[in-house]
Design a protein around this motif. Structure first.
Motif, mmCIF file in Angstrom:
data_model
loop_
_atom_site.group_PDB
_atom_site.id
_atom_site.type_symbol
_atom_site.label_atom_id
_atom_site.label_comp_id
_atom_site.label_asym_id
_atom_site.label_seq_id
_atom_site.Cartn_x
_atom_site.Cartn_y
_atom_site.Cartn_z
ATOM 1 N N PHE A 1 0.736 -1.036 -0.012
ATOM 2 C CA PHE A 1 0.011 0.066 -0.089
ATOM 3 C C PHE A 1 0.967 1.240 0.157
ATOM 4 C CE2 PHE A 1 -3.647 -2.673 1.984
ATOM 5 C CZ PHE A 1 -4.260 -2.610 0.990
ATOM 6 N N ASN A 2 1.901 1.407 0.700
ATOM 7 C CA ASN A 2 3.130 2.225 0.749
ATOM 8 C C ASN A 2 3.533 2.748 -0.466
ATOM 9 O OD1 ASN A 2 2.192 3.181 3.394
ATOM 10 N ND2 ASN A 2 3.953 1.678 4.339
ATOM 11 N N LEU A 3 3.588 1.746 -1.523
ATOM 12 C CA LEU A 3 4.221 1.967 -2.928
ATOM 13 C C LEU A 3 3.166 2.725 -3.741
ATOM 14 C CD1 LEU A 3 5.895 -1.516 -3.243
ATOM 15 C CD2 LEU A 3 6.931 0.594 -2.875
ATOM 16 N N MET A 4 1.949 2.701 -3.525
ATOM 17 C CA MET A 4 0.984 3.405 -4.275
ATOM 18 C C MET A 4 1.452 4.790 -4.642
ATOM 19 S SD MET A 4 -1.723 1.450 -5.226
ATOM 20 C CE MET A 4 -2.730 2.733 -5.738
ATOM 21 N N GLY A 5 1.589 5.276 -6.152
ATOM 22 C CA GLY A 5 1.741 6.443 -6.554
ATOM 23 C C GLY A 5 3.502 6.537 -6.722
ATOM 24 N N LYS A 6 4.125 5.476 -6.181
ATOM 25 C CA LYS A 6 5.678 5.733 -6.367
ATOM 26 C C LYS A 6 5.974 4.974 -7.549
ATOM 27 C CE LYS A 6 6.321 6.752 -1.817
ATOM 28 N NZ LYS A 6 7.194 6.700 -0.909
ATOM 29 N N GLU A 7 7.315 5.761 -7.956
ATOM 30 C CA GLU A 7 8.028 5.135 -9.187
ATOM 31 C C GLU A 7 8.734 4.064 -8.820
ATOM 32 O OE1 GLU A 7 10.766 6.983 -12.741
ATOM 33 O OE2 GLU A 7 9.306 8.184 -11.789
ATOM 34 N N VAL A 8 8.714 3.200 -9.666
ATOM 35 C CA VAL A 8 9.525 1.714 -9.244
ATOM 36 C C VAL A 8 10.402 1.277 -10.480
ATOM 37 C CG1 VAL A 8 8.051 0.949 -7.380
ATOM 38 C CG2 VAL A 8 7.580 0.302 -9.649
ATOM 39 N N THR A 9 11.113 0.574 -10.163
ATOM 40 C CA THR A 9 11.963 -0.158 -11.345
ATOM 41 C C THR A 9 11.454 -1.772 -11.013
ATOM 42 O OG1 THR A 9 13.507 1.481 -11.803
ATOM 43 C CG2 THR A 9 13.972 -0.718 -12.472
ATOM 44 N N VAL A 10 11.118 -2.401 -11.783
ATOM 45 C CA VAL A 10 10.780 -3.856 -11.581
ATOM 46 C C VAL A 10 11.821 -4.766 -12.457
ATOM 47 C CG1 VAL A 10 8.679 -3.381 -10.256
ATOM 48 C CG2 VAL A 10 8.645 -3.932 -12.626
ATOM 49 N N LEU A 11 11.897 -5.923 -12.097
ATOM 50 C CA LEU A 11 12.442 -7.003 -13.043
ATOM 51 C C LEU A 11 11.211 -7.856 -13.553
ATOM 52 C CD1 LEU A 11 15.654 -7.402 -11.125
ATOM 53 C CD2 LEU A 11 15.521 -6.361 -13.295
ATOM 54 N N ASP A 12 11.336 -8.281 -14.643
ATOM 55 C CA ASP A 12 10.431 -9.478 -15.291
ATOM 56 C C ASP A 12 11.115 -10.743 -15.218
ATOM 57 O OD1 ASP A 12 12.047 -9.541 -17.758
ATOM 58 O OD2 ASP A 12 10.406 -8.606 -18.869
ATOM 59 N N GLU A 13 10.288 -11.810 -15.923
ATOM 60 C CA GLU A 13 11.070 -13.140 -15.629
ATOM 61 C C GLU A 13 12.291 -13.288 -16.225
ATOM 62 O OE1 GLU A 13 7.806 -12.590 -17.548
ATOM 63 O OE2 GLU A 13 6.889 -12.189 -15.669
ATOM 64 N N THR A 14 12.586 -12.268 -17.233
ATOM 65 C CA THR A 14 13.694 -12.364 -18.437
ATOM 66 C C THR A 14 14.788 -11.607 -17.511
ATOM 67 O OG1 THR A 14 13.075 -10.732 -19.785
ATOM 68 C CG2 THR A 14 12.294 -13.135 -20.391
ATOM 69 N N VAL B 1 3.324 2.761 -9.624
ATOM 70 C CA VAL B 1 2.532 1.668 -9.149
ATOM 71 C C VAL B 1 1.260 2.218 -8.979
ATOM 72 C CG1 VAL B 1 1.930 0.275 -7.068
ATOM 73 C CG2 VAL B 1 4.436 0.777 -7.718
ATOM 74 N N ASN B 2 0.323 1.754 -9.822
ATOM 75 C CA ASN B 2 -1.081 2.242 -9.908
ATOM 76 C C ASN B 2 -2.353 1.189 -9.173
ATOM 77 O OD1 ASN B 2 -1.152 0.482 -11.855
ATOM 78 N ND2 ASN B 2 -1.180 1.938 -13.550
ATOM 79 N N GLN B 3 -1.807 0.049 -8.788
ATOM 80 C CA GLN B 3 -2.552 -0.829 -8.279
ATOM 81 C C GLN B 3 -2.130 -1.786 -7.328
ATOM 82 O OE1 GLN B 3 -4.890 -3.001 -11.203
ATOM 83 N NE2 GLN B 3 -6.412 -3.916 -9.548
ATOM 84 N N VAL B 4 -2.768 -2.241 -6.273
ATOM 85 C CA VAL B 4 -2.161 -3.148 -5.326
ATOM 86 C C VAL B 4 -3.238 -4.272 -5.406
ATOM 87 C CG1 VAL B 4 -1.384 -3.872 -2.930
ATOM 88 C CG2 VAL B 4 -0.793 -1.479 -3.969
ATOM 89 N N SER B 5 -2.953 -5.286 -5.608
ATOM 90 C CA SER B 5 -3.690 -6.377 -5.231
ATOM 91 C C SER B 5 -3.102 -7.594 -4.559
ATOM 92 C CB SER B 5 -4.384 -7.215 -6.826
ATOM 93 O OG SER B 5 -3.209 -7.601 -7.470
ATOM 94 N N PHE B 6 -3.968 -8.552 -4.082
ATOM 95 C CA PHE B 6 -3.550 -9.661 -3.456
ATOM 96 C C PHE B 6 -4.061 -10.985 -4.052
ATOM 97 C CE2 PHE B 6 -4.298 -5.686 -0.701
ATOM 98 C CZ PHE B 6 -3.056 -5.737 -0.184
ATOM 99 N N ALA B 7 -3.123 -11.775 -4.165
ATOM 100 C CA ALA B 7 -3.295 -13.232 -4.660
ATOM 101 C C ALA B 7 -2.739 -14.248 -3.648
ATOM 102 C CB ALA B 7 -2.533 -13.471 -5.997
ATOM 103 N N GLY B 8 -3.797 -14.864 -3.027
ATOM 104 C CA GLY B 8 -3.407 -16.049 -1.966
ATOM 105 C C GLY B 8 -2.878 -15.170 -0.830
ATOM 106 N N GLY B 9 -3.164 -13.981 -0.461
ATOM 107 C CA GLY B 9 -2.413 -13.448 0.653
ATOM 108 C C GLY B 9 -1.156 -12.482 0.366
ATOM 109 N N SER B 10 -0.878 -12.860 -0.618
ATOM 110 C CA SER B 10 0.536 -12.157 -1.178
ATOM 111 C C SER B 10 0.213 -10.944 -1.931
ATOM 112 C CB SER B 10 1.438 -13.068 -1.874
ATOM 113 O OG SER B 10 1.928 -14.094 -1.152
ATOM 114 N N ALA B 11 0.864 -9.954 -1.778
ATOM 115 C CA ALA B 11 0.749 -8.362 -2.437
ATOM 116 C C ALA B 11 1.379 -8.683 -3.745
ATOM 117 C CB ALA B 11 1.264 -7.484 -1.551
#
Length: 153
Positions: A99-112, A120-130
């Protein structure tokens, strides 16, 4: 007094199972198959029927064996409770971080291991994990490389 051990054990476990079924209806039932009440019922039944221990006569150490088993059972139950509490705490901490990351600029790594930059424009939860969403793609919190405040325009 020579009782058939298998029928006595079955009846003891049956009454423990009845107690367990009653406890299942409450929301405080532990995830383990037995709780402390079930253990104490089985312990009381085995103490009142010493032939269940496999010994012919009374043993002076059997009392301490029961206390030792009860202490081990209580310790195991407390460790399971602590593990559950720690898991819940970890999930809540992870959710708060997301939740604290909402609106922040991030650099993320994909599978490759390719880098993607965005807000970050959305936060969701899958199986309890953010999970965070950056430019329409979901990433786990572990995929984050950098976090910064968004650039002022």
């Amino acid at each position: 007094m020579n009782t058939d051990i298998s029928s006595l054990t079955a009846s003891t476990l049956g009454s423990a199972s009845s107690a367990s079924s009653a406890a299942n209806s409450s929301s405080t039932k532990k995830t383990m198959g037995l709780d402390m009440d079930d253990f104490l019922k089985i312990l009381a039944a085995s103490m009142s029927n010493p032939s269940l221990t496999g010994e012919g006569g009374d043993s002076s150490s059997s009392g301490t064996d029961y206390v030792s088993q009860m202490a081990q059972f209580a310790t195991l139950q407390q460790l399971n409770d602590m593990s559950s509490t720690l898991n819940t705490s970890l999930l809540l901490t992870q959710q708060q971080q997301a939740f604290n990351l909402m609106g922040k600029e991030v650099t993320v790594l994909d599978e490759t291991n390719a880098e993607h930059h965005g807000l970050v424009n959305q936060v969701s939860f899958a199986g309890g994990s953010a999970m965070i969403t950056v430019d329409g793609t979901q990433y786990s919190l572990g995929a984050i490389k950098d976090v910064s405040e968004p650039a002022e325009n």
